[in-house]
Design an enzyme around this catalytic site. Structure first.
Site, PDB file in Angstrom:
ATOM      1  N   ASP A  34       1.115  -1.292  -0.082  1.00 59.13           N
ATOM      2  CA  ASP A  34       0.119  -0.017  -0.020  1.00 59.13           C
ATOM      3  C   ASP A  34       0.816   1.354   0.034  1.00 59.13           C
ATOM      4  OD1 ASP A  34      -2.228   1.667   0.286  1.00 59.13           O
ATOM      5  OD2 ASP A  34      -2.951   0.404   1.850  1.00 59.13           O
ATOM      6  N   ASP A  35       0.674   2.097  -1.117  1.00 65.13           N
ATOM      7  CA  ASP A  35       1.466   3.358  -1.166  1.00 65.13           C
ATOM      8  C   ASP A  35       3.175   3.068  -1.028  1.00 65.13           C
ATOM      9  OD1 ASP A  35      -0.751   4.637  -1.352  1.00 65.13           O
ATOM     10  OD2 ASP A  35      -0.631   5.789   0.431  1.00 65.13           O
ATOM     11  N   CYS A  74      -5.396   4.050  -4.837  1.00 65.61           N
ATOM     12  CA  CYS A  74      -5.576   2.742  -4.280  1.00 65.61           C
ATOM     13  C   CYS A  74      -6.745   2.008  -4.839  1.00 65.61           C
ATOM     14  CB  CYS A  74      -5.388   2.985  -2.830  1.00 65.61           C
ATOM     15  SG  CYS A  74      -6.298   4.217  -2.222  1.00 65.61           S
ATOM     16  N   HIS A 137     -11.214  -2.224  -0.226  1.00 66.08           N
ATOM     17  CA  HIS A 137     -11.296  -0.684  -0.995  1.00 66.08           C
ATOM     18  C   HIS A 137     -12.002  -0.838  -2.260  1.00 66.08           C
ATOM     19  CE1 HIS A 137      -8.548   2.831  -0.342  1.00 66.08           C
ATOM     20  NE2 HIS A 137      -9.698   2.895   0.406  1.00 66.08           N
ATOM     21  N   ASP A 284       0.230  -0.783  -5.041  1.00 70.32           N
ATOM     22  CA  ASP A 284      -0.965  -0.247  -5.448  1.00 70.32           C
ATOM     23  C   ASP A 284      -0.713   1.317  -6.444  1.00 70.32           C
ATOM     24  OD1 ASP A 284      -0.734   1.296  -3.330  1.00 70.32           O
ATOM     25  OD2 ASP A 284      -2.846   1.304  -2.688  1.00 70.32           O
ATOM     26  N   ASN A 285       0.251   2.015  -5.925  1.00 72.54           N
ATOM     27  CA  ASN A 285       0.517   3.166  -6.577  1.00 72.54           C
ATOM     28  C   ASN A 285       1.786   3.676  -6.240  1.00 72.54           C
ATOM     29  OD1 ASN A 285      -2.374   3.969  -4.585  1.00 72.54           O
ATOM     30  ND2 ASN A 285      -0.310   4.700  -3.903  1.00 72.54           N
TER      31      ASN A 285
END
EC number: 3.1.6.4
Lengths: 518, 518
Positions: A34-35, A74, A137, A284-285
């Site tokens: 995540d991130d 996300c 999400h 995710d990003n």
């Protein structure tokens, strides 16, 4: 099982490994961070070199330096991964305003459409057991939850772990065990925002190891979608890792995730199922560089980060691991996408993809097993707008935008320390007639647009125009799911709240068009 | 050699390896790249991952993510490496103006002082044969050349390979074979500035392999200082590598150097002397990012580049390799310096350093052999000015400067795509009373100065003040060697020019104080 076979299989692990290998499709594990940024791994140049397990995974597998998410945020990224489709097709975008990043905070009304077919639904055809651990999400209202969309098991949360909230105004985010809540963040599931301490990664690790053991024991093929959120603000780590990194709290979180990944891979080996398990690691990003040095990772040499369609926003760390099938210590220059994980998983499982819709994911099997290179573009979307496209080494920006002057002047900076005049623009700038074109091999940092006077520009422009025209001509946007917000839909009374005595009273419904500022 | 021994040593390589190992000090090879950046290696995150040999060298050796040059420019860096002393001590700086980078273009009058003691002079005490291959850059006038300062052999050039020049105005730079010129760049030694083709790296590779073979055959310990310049503008590669990199011509040059380094290491192994040879790879300063994407490398996640005292200017890629002595696949967080190569080389050779002068280099043997960590500061100098200091993870800037507004407004940008307000200043800014302090673990890109209000700041400031005060109190600057320029001293008639009929007529001597603009 015959007596003879039982006797031979005195080593249970070996036994499981052999039978699983011969009878079932391979297990599939997707580890989605995540991130986490491209530059956060030692193998991608993080100076502190604190990811020994991911670096080892690379040495034993295949590294993808050119791997992309489908959206720099996300929710759309995760929806794309599980559907194999661009967010503009699967509905994970907004039309409330132009080129806006939208996601699923708990006031969002929408979620993943019933019309979308998710990876675990398809894997059922080959008797896979599917579990998601961590962040979902794709919508938090009941009809959108994982067990309604193909997953058999879930431990985790539908939204980000922001908080703590005053439950009378805004409910704390629930944590689910399968289809019912089992507590809330900051209540049963502690996150100390001040110290950064939380055991969540350990909980998610144990849950993953147990699930793997159970499926191996039962000799069932499994799909594990392991999606911990420790590197998303507020970043956290358990006591054993807090203060251990040279990088501060964010680095502590990375170290704990790296350690967990090492344990998961070692567990596969100890069970003897490593030769029958595809593991894919990505994020995710891009790193959320707007969050400053204590809550954000690194995008290495790339421009800007999360929320933007520059390389820092969408290029992801990526490693594939499958001992005996994927050649060890290899680098693939394939342009890859999180959407390919959908198509590739189906391929290795022997399931055909849906034929009634456009699938944007590619089957990377030829890449993984033969280091082939497949020709394909990468599209960089921000909400309803295709901002840029990459073909080969060239990237053409049709629109540029970092964030607004209003935000920027308030100190919110999507590109801290970076500024490329005419590129990191603070108003959405259209370049459709004359896109900004970069050669990412020569210029990975997107600092030197190729001269529009050059033959190189004209040649690339011609090629890219054809690709973009074809893409846009065939594109039928899905119904946007991220337009409406309503305080009444927040996590007041998730399924299972009665049993726990944790139901809260929602306010009157009063929907509005969500405001997506960037 | 006895008949018996001759018979036993049917494998010459094995024989050499054993006897060399048992009788002599270890061989020492320092591979110094030119303007190669920290971020140019796959193992340091270059996205094209085109340095398989350096990455393998890392896997077989020790990686140093915190290794520094002593100056962000070539000549002072190289003088520091060979003397173990800061340029401000060994005279490789200027006092013509404040905080200016000075080097040795061919109009420079000065060079390395006769009072300095260079590494190869000291290694003579243990019968080392020393050779420099490639760029010298410690002065081109006869008294400054390598064979006057301890080297036994040389193939290479005293200055940068700029050109081609009109010999009536400015002579082309000579290439030396030992103490006499053997031709000039762009004449006998071709560099096609238009196509980027040159065989120089191949020439330097062959010369290196031959030298190693000869010394191994003769069973003499050797010091090889291998200093190719293909990654310095104008960057070049030989035909086999041109157009092969994803990164363009600069990447082609890197690929050829990587290939050459692989060949050198393989040659050591084939001769059986790898267990008796310390090889250290590094670069002279950060990538020359002001040269644009076609002539410059990458400093990865760091700020700015060559000529500056930000991390991009002075943090260098560094790998130590000595199979059997240095543990394979290790990372050392030691703060290292090119000056340590002086002290460490002396240590492994069993030679004491001079005791009549300050030596800034550290003996890294405990780091290499036991992965110890030695406490030491890193000083970042620009000419006569200490600009910054690093202790542990903290870096304090006492002065900041990228380059002047005049240059910047002409399009010369030392930090392209990067701007940190108050940090990448275009006038020299003094912060002596309140240095800008960064935590390089949390913030390797030097984007977030620590608040001067914080306890962290006060604690670090106190520690750093003590270190700086001690350093400055004990500092006795050497006589500056880079103040005077004169067209008459250029390479008109180098030794050996008569034999080749390549002597040119110098103009009248007309010395002036060199102008160092940044």
């Amino acid at each position: 099982m015959s007596l003879l076979k039982t006797v031979i299989c005195v080593l249970w692990a070996v036994c499981v490994g052999q039978t699983a290998g011969s009878q079932n499709g391979p297990n599939i594990i997707i580890m989605l961070m995540d991130d986490m940024g491209w530059g956060d791994l030692g193998v991608f140049g993080e100076p502190s070199k604190e990811t020994p397990n991911l670096d080892l995974m690379t040495a034993q597998g295949m590294l993808f330096p050119n791997f992309y998410t489908a959206n720099p945020l996300c929710s759309p990224s995760r929806a794309a991964l599980l559907t194999g489709r661009l967010p503009v097709r699967n509905g994970f975008y907004t039309t409330n305003a132009h080129a806006r990043n939208a996601y699923t905070p708990q006031e969002i009304v929408g979620g993943i459409s019933q019309d979308e077919i998710l990876l675990p639904e398809l894997l059922k055809k080959k008797d896979y057991v599917s579990k998601i651990i961590g962040k979902w999400h794709l919508g938090h209202r009941t009809q959108y939850l994982p067990l309604k969309h193909g997953f058999d098991e879930w431990l985790g949360s539908p939204n980000c772990h922001f908080g703590p909230y005053n439950n009378s105004v805004r409910p704390n985010i629930p944590v689910y065990n399968n289809s019912e809540m089992t507590g809330r963040y900051y209540e049963e599931f502690e996150i100390n925002v001040k110290t950064g301490e939380s055991n969540l990664t350990q909980i998610y690790l144990k849950e993953g190891l147990d699930f793997i053991s159970q499926q191996a024991m039962a000799q069932r093929p499994f799909f594990l979608y392991w999606a911990p959120d420790a590197t998303h603000a507020p970043v956290y780590a358990s006591e054993r890792f807090l203060g251990k990194s040279q990088r501060g709290r964010y680095g502590d979180a990375v170290m704990e995730l790296d350690d967990s990944i090492g344990q998961i891979l070692a567990h596969l080996v100890s069970l003897g199922i490593q030769n029958n398990t595809l593991v894919f690691f990505t994020s995710d990003n891009g790193a959320a560089v707007m969050s400053g040095p204590h809550q954000s990772g690194s995008n290495g040499p790339f421009l800007c980060g999360k929320e933007t369609t520059f390389e820092g926003g969408m290029r992801e760390p990526a490693i594939a691991w499958w001992p005996g099938r994927i050649p060890a210590g290899t680098v693939s220059y394939q342009l890859g996408s999180v959407m390919d994980l959908f198509s590739t998983s189906l391929s290795v499982a022997g399931v055909l993809p849906p034929d009634d819709r456009v699938i944007d994911g590619l089957d990377l099997s030829p890449v993984l097993f033969n280091n082939s290179l497949l020709d394909r573009p990468i599209f960089y979307y921000r909400g309803n707008q295709m901002m840029a496209v990459r073909i080969g080494q060239y990237k053409a920006h049709y629109w540029t935008w970092s964030n607004s002057w209003e935000e920027f002047n308030m100190g919110i900076n999507f590109c801290p320390g970076q500024e490329v005049p005419g590129v990191t623009t603070h108003t959405p700038e259209e370049h459709t007639m004359q896109p900004l074109i970069f050669h990412l091999g020569h210029d990975p940092g997107e600092r030197y647009p190729i001269s529009v006077q050059s033959k190189e520009y004209r040649d690339v422009h011609r090629q890219v125009t054809a690709v973009v025209e074809k893409h846009l001509k065939d594109l039928i946007p899905g119904m946007p799911q991220l337009n409406m917000c309503d305080l009444a839909v927040m996590n007041w009374s998730p399924p299972g709240c009665e049993r726990l005595g944790k139901c809260l009273k929602p306010p009157q419904s009063n929907p509005w068009k969500c405001d997506w500022p960037h």
